[in-house]
Design a protein around this motif. Structure first.
Motif: not given
Length: 679
Positions: A289-315
Motif C-alpha cells: 500500500e504505502s510503497a505503491l503510492g498509498g491507498p488511492s493508487f496501490a490497487f493499480l498494479l494488482p488491477l493491471l495484473g488482473l487484466v493480464a490474468a483475464l487475457d487469453r495470451r498472457s494469463r
C-alpha cells in the motif's frame, strides 16, 4: 524512414540502461558519501553472502567460513556462486560490493530484456501495444522500496534476472511446436528450480509456473509436462533437505529453524497465529500500500495484473505471477523478521506484481487505440505514484549503509588490528554478523546458527535460549572456544555479562538498521564451563538438560508450549571442590513433565541424581519403565541459592530404553542435569 531492427534494438538497450543506471547512481552516490568511501551495504547480511562467496572461491562451497563445515544458513544457494568469480577477479574485502553492484545492474538489464521479449507485439493489436516494450524498464525501477533491495547487494536483483528468464522459458514452452515442446518444458522446469535456489519463497511461483506449462502441453499430455516442469524443483528441494539432514541433523535450513515463527517451541498455536497476522498486516500496509503510492493508487498494479490474468495470451504467466506474489508474502509472514530490514522480504512479491502489471498494460493496449490510451494512463499513474518515496528510500539506503560501515565494518577493523598486534583473537563469537569475520579474516562462530559450525545445532539452540548456546560451546575443546565476543549485550544476557569482560565498543548515531546502536567487544572467560567430555564418576548415563545434542540422543521431551523454558546459572559445585560451574536447564511448570529414554546401560538397580538450583520447597513425581510405571512422589526441601543442589531417587530396576518421566507435582521444578548412578 523506419529504423532497421538492429538500430531499434540498440536504441532500446540504451533507453533501458538509462533508468537502471540512473536509479543505481541515485542510491549509491549518497550512500558512498555517508560511508566515507566504503562501498555501501545497507544490510550486514550482504557480507554474509560475501563470506559464502569467498568460501566458494577458495574451494569450500556451502560453507560460511572455511573450516566451519557445511552451512544451510545462506538464504540463496546461487548468489554466492555468482559472486565467487568477482572474488577471484580481485574484488576483495568491501570492494566485492562493487562487483555485486555491477552484477545487480546487469541482472536488472537482463530482466528488462526478458520483459521486452514477453511484451513484443504479435498478432492483432500489435501496433497499438508496441510502446509497452519501450517503457518496460520503468516497471523495473518504479518502486523505490524495491529499488532499495535491487541495489542492496543482496540476491534480489539476481532473482529478478532469473524471474525474467523463467517467464520467457514458460512462454517458449507454450509456443513451441510439438517436436520442441518437451525440451522447452524441461528448460522451464530448470529455471523454476533456479528461482527457488535463488530465494526459497519463490517456490510459491515455481509451482504455479509448472502448472502453467502443463496447461499449455496440448497433445503431449499434461501429466508428462507437469513432471518435466516440476521435477527439477522437487529434486532441488529434496537434495537440499537431505544434505541438511546429513550434515546438521535438521531437514530444514538453519534460516528456517532460527527465523520461522513455527519453530519457536514456547508460544501456543494461537500466539504464533497472532504474530503471522501482524506480519501480514505490516506487509500489506507498508509493502503493498504505502510503497505503491498509498491507498488511492496501490490497487493499480494488482488491477493491471488482473487484466493480464483475464487475457487469453498472457494469463499463463500472469496467474502464476499473482499467485506467486501473494503466496510468497504468506510464506515470508512466517518469518519473525518479516517486518524489519526495510521489508526486504517483500521484494520478490513486488517484482512479481510489477511484471504482471507490465503484462496487463500490454494486454489492455492490444485492444485498440482507446484501450491503449487507458492502459497508458493506468500505467503512468501506477508508476508515478510511488515516486514520492524515492527521496526517503535513497536517504534510508545511505543512512543504513553508514550504520553498517560505522558499526560492523569498524568492529571488524578493530578486531583485525588486535589480531595483527597480539596474535589474538583466534576465533570470535558473534550473532549473525557477516562483516566482522569477512573483513577481519578471523574465524567465527555464529551463536544464532546461520553460519553453521561442524554440524552443531546452534540455530535450534538460539531459539531455545542463550544458555542452550553456551551448552554447545561447552562441548568444544578449550582451544576451539571463541576467545573474544562481538555482541549486542541486550541480545546475549547470560553470556556476554557472565563469560565476557568488556574491552571495547563501537557506538553509532542515527541508527536505522543495526539491532542496537552499540556493539561491544568482550574478552572471553570460559573457566566456569566443564571440560569437554567430562563425565561424573560412577555415572552410567547422563542427560545434560538444555544441551540439545544430549537431549536428542536421549529422546528428551520437555513440556511445550508454555513450558520447558531454558535458563542458566553459574553456582558453586561441591563436586568440583566448590568452584563455580555453569549449567543450563529447563523450567517444568507445575502439573507438567519432562521425559527421556535411558541409554545403553546394564540392567539393574540405580540411583537417579537430579541437579537443581536454589529455591523454595517443591515436589516431583518420578516414574520409570517401558512404559513408565507407577509414579513415586519426592519432596524437595528448600535449597541454598549460591550452590547446586542434588536430589537422589533410588530406582529398583532400570534397563536400556526405559522411559523416565519427571513431573512437577508442586511448584515449578528447575531441572538442570540428570545422572544415572549405580547404588
Amino acid at each position: 524512414m523506419r529504423r532497421p531492427p538492429r538500430t531499434r534494438l540498440l536504441l532500446w538497450h540504451a533507453t533501458a540502461a538509462l533508468p537502471v543506471l540512473g536509479a543505481a547512481a541515485a542510491f549509491y552516490g549518497p550512500a558512498l558519501a555517508r560511508t566515507g568511501g566504503v562501498w555501501p551495504a545497507p544490510l550486514d547480511d550482504v557480507y554474509i553472502h560475501f563470506g559464502f562467496a569467498r568460501a566458494a572461491a577458495l574451494g569450500h562451497p556451502l560453507s560460511w567460513i572455511p573450516g566451519n563445515g557445511y552451512s544451510s544458513g545462506g538464504t540463496s544457494l546461487t548468489y554466492p556462486l555468482v559472486l565467487a568469480p568477482g572474488y577471484l577477479l580481485g574484488f576483495r574485502g568491501a570492494w566485492l560490493g562493487l562487483f555485486a553492484a555491477l552484477l545487480a545492474c546487469a541482472a536488472l538489464l537482463d530482466l528488462c530484456r526478458s520483459l521486452r521479449r514477453l511484451l513484443e507485439p504479435r498478432g492483432p493489436g500489435a501496433a497499438s501495444s508496441r510502446w509497452v516494450a519501450w517503457v518496460a524498464p520503468l516497471f523495473v525501477v518504479a518502486v523505490p522500496l524495491l529499488d532499495w533491495s535491487w541495489f542492496s547487494g543482496m540476491e534480489v536483483a539476481l532473482l529478478g534476472a532469473v524471474l525474467g528468464r523463467a517467464l520467457v522459458a514458460v512462454r517458449r514452452a507454450e509456443l513451441a511446436p510439438p517436436s520442441r515442446r518437451p525440451a522447452e518444458q524441461r528448460r522451464a522446469g530448470l529455471f523454476a528450480a533456479l528461482l527457488v535456489a535463488t530465494r526459497p519463497e519463490a517456490v510459491a511461483l515455481a509451482a504455479p509456473l509448472a502448472v502453467a506449462v502443463a496447461h499449455a502441453a496440448g497433445s503431449l499430455g499434461a501429466a508428462a509436462a507437469l513432471a518435466r516442469a516440476s521435477l527439477p524443483t522437487a529434486l532441488l528441494l529434496g537434495a537440499h533437505a537431505a544434505a541438511n539432514r546429513a550434515y546438521t541433523g535438521e531437514w530444514g535450513a538453519a534460516g528456517a529453524v532460527r527465523k520461522l515463527i513455527l519453530a519457536n517451541p514456547y508460544p501456543t498455536p494461537l500466539e504464533k497465529a497472532v504474530e503471522v497476522v501482524k506480519n501480514l498486516a505490516a506487509l500489506r500496509v507498508q509493502a503493498l500500500e504505502s510503497a505503491l503510492g498509498g491507498p488511492s493508487f496501490a490497487f493499480l498494479l494488482p488491477l493491471l495484473g488482473l487484466v493480464a490474468a483475464l487475457d487469453r495470451r498472457s494469463r499463463r504467466l500472469a496467474v502464476p505471477l499473482l499467485i506467486g506474489a501473494y503466496g510468497s508474502l504468506l510464506l515470508v509472514a512466517l518469518n519473525t523478521t518479516a517486518r524489519y530490514q526495510n521489508l526486504r522480504y517483500a521484494a520478490p512479491a513486488l517484482a512479481m506484481l510489477l511484471v504482471a502489471a507490465a503484462l496487463g498494460t500490454e494486454a489492455l493496449a492490444r485492444r485498440g487505440r482507446l484501450a491503449a490510451g487507458v492502459a497508458a494512463a493506468l500505467a503512468l499513474a501506477a508508476l508515478a505514484a510511488p515516486s514520492a518515496w524515492f527521496g526517503r528510500q535513497i536517504d534510508h539506503f545511505a543512512r543504513a549503509s553508514a550504520n553498517i560501515a560505522g558499526q560492523h565494518v569498524e568492529v571488524a577493523r578493530r578486531l583485525g588490528a588486535r589480531a595483527r598486534q597480539r596474535g589474538a583473537p583466534r576465533r570470535v563469537l558473534l550473532g549473525d554478523a557477516g562483516a566482522i569475520p569477512y573483513l577481519s579474516g578471523i574465524p567465527a562462530i555464529d551463536g544464532l546458527g546461520l553460519g553453521g559450525y561442524r554440524g552443531m545445532p546452534f540455530a535450534r539452540a538460539s531459539v531455545h535460549g542463550v544458555p542452550a548456546v553456551v551448552e554447545l560451546i561447552e562441548r568444544l575443546d578449550a582451544a576451539e572456544r571463541p576467545d573474544v565476543f562481538a555482541l549486542y549485550p541486550s541480545w546475549w544476557g547470560g553470556l556476554a555479562d557472565v563469560f565476557g569482560r568488556r574491552v571495547d565498543a563501537v557506538k553509532i548515531e542515527d541508527n536505522v538498521m543495526c539491532a542496537a546502536d552499540e556493539k561491544v567487544i568482550y574478552e572471553a572467560d570460559w573457566s566456569a564451563l566443564a571440560p569437554p567430555g567430562e563425565r561424573r564418576g560412577g555415572a552410567i548415563d547422563e542427560v545434560d538438560i538444555a544441551d540439545l545434542v544430549d537431549e536428542r540422543a536421549h529422546r528428551y521431551v520437555f513440556p511445550s508450549p508454555r513450558g520447558g523454558w531454558v535458563v542458566g546459572a553459574v553456582l558453586r559445585d561441591d563436586g568440583a571442590g566448590g568452584a563455580p560451574r555453569f549449567d543450563a536447564g529447563r523450567l517444568i511448570p507445575e502439573g507438567r513433565e519432562q521425559s527421556f529414554a535411558i541409554g545403553a546401560v546394564a540392567r539393574g538397580p540405580a540411583v537417579l541424581a537430579l541437579r537443581t538450583d536454589g529455591g523454595g520447597p517443591v515436589a516431583i513425581g518420578v516414574a520409570v519403565g517401558r512404559p513408565a510405571g507407577d509414579e513415586a512422589r519426592v519432596e524437595v526441601p528448600e535449597r541454598p541459592a549460591d550452590r547446586w543442589s542434588e536430589i537422589r531417587v533410588p530406582l529398583r530396576d532400570v534397563a536400556p530404553g526405559d522411559l523416565v518421566r519427571i513431573r512437577a507435582l508442586q511448584g515449578t521444578f528447575r531441572s538442570f542435569h540428570v545422572w544415572l548412578l549405580r547404588p
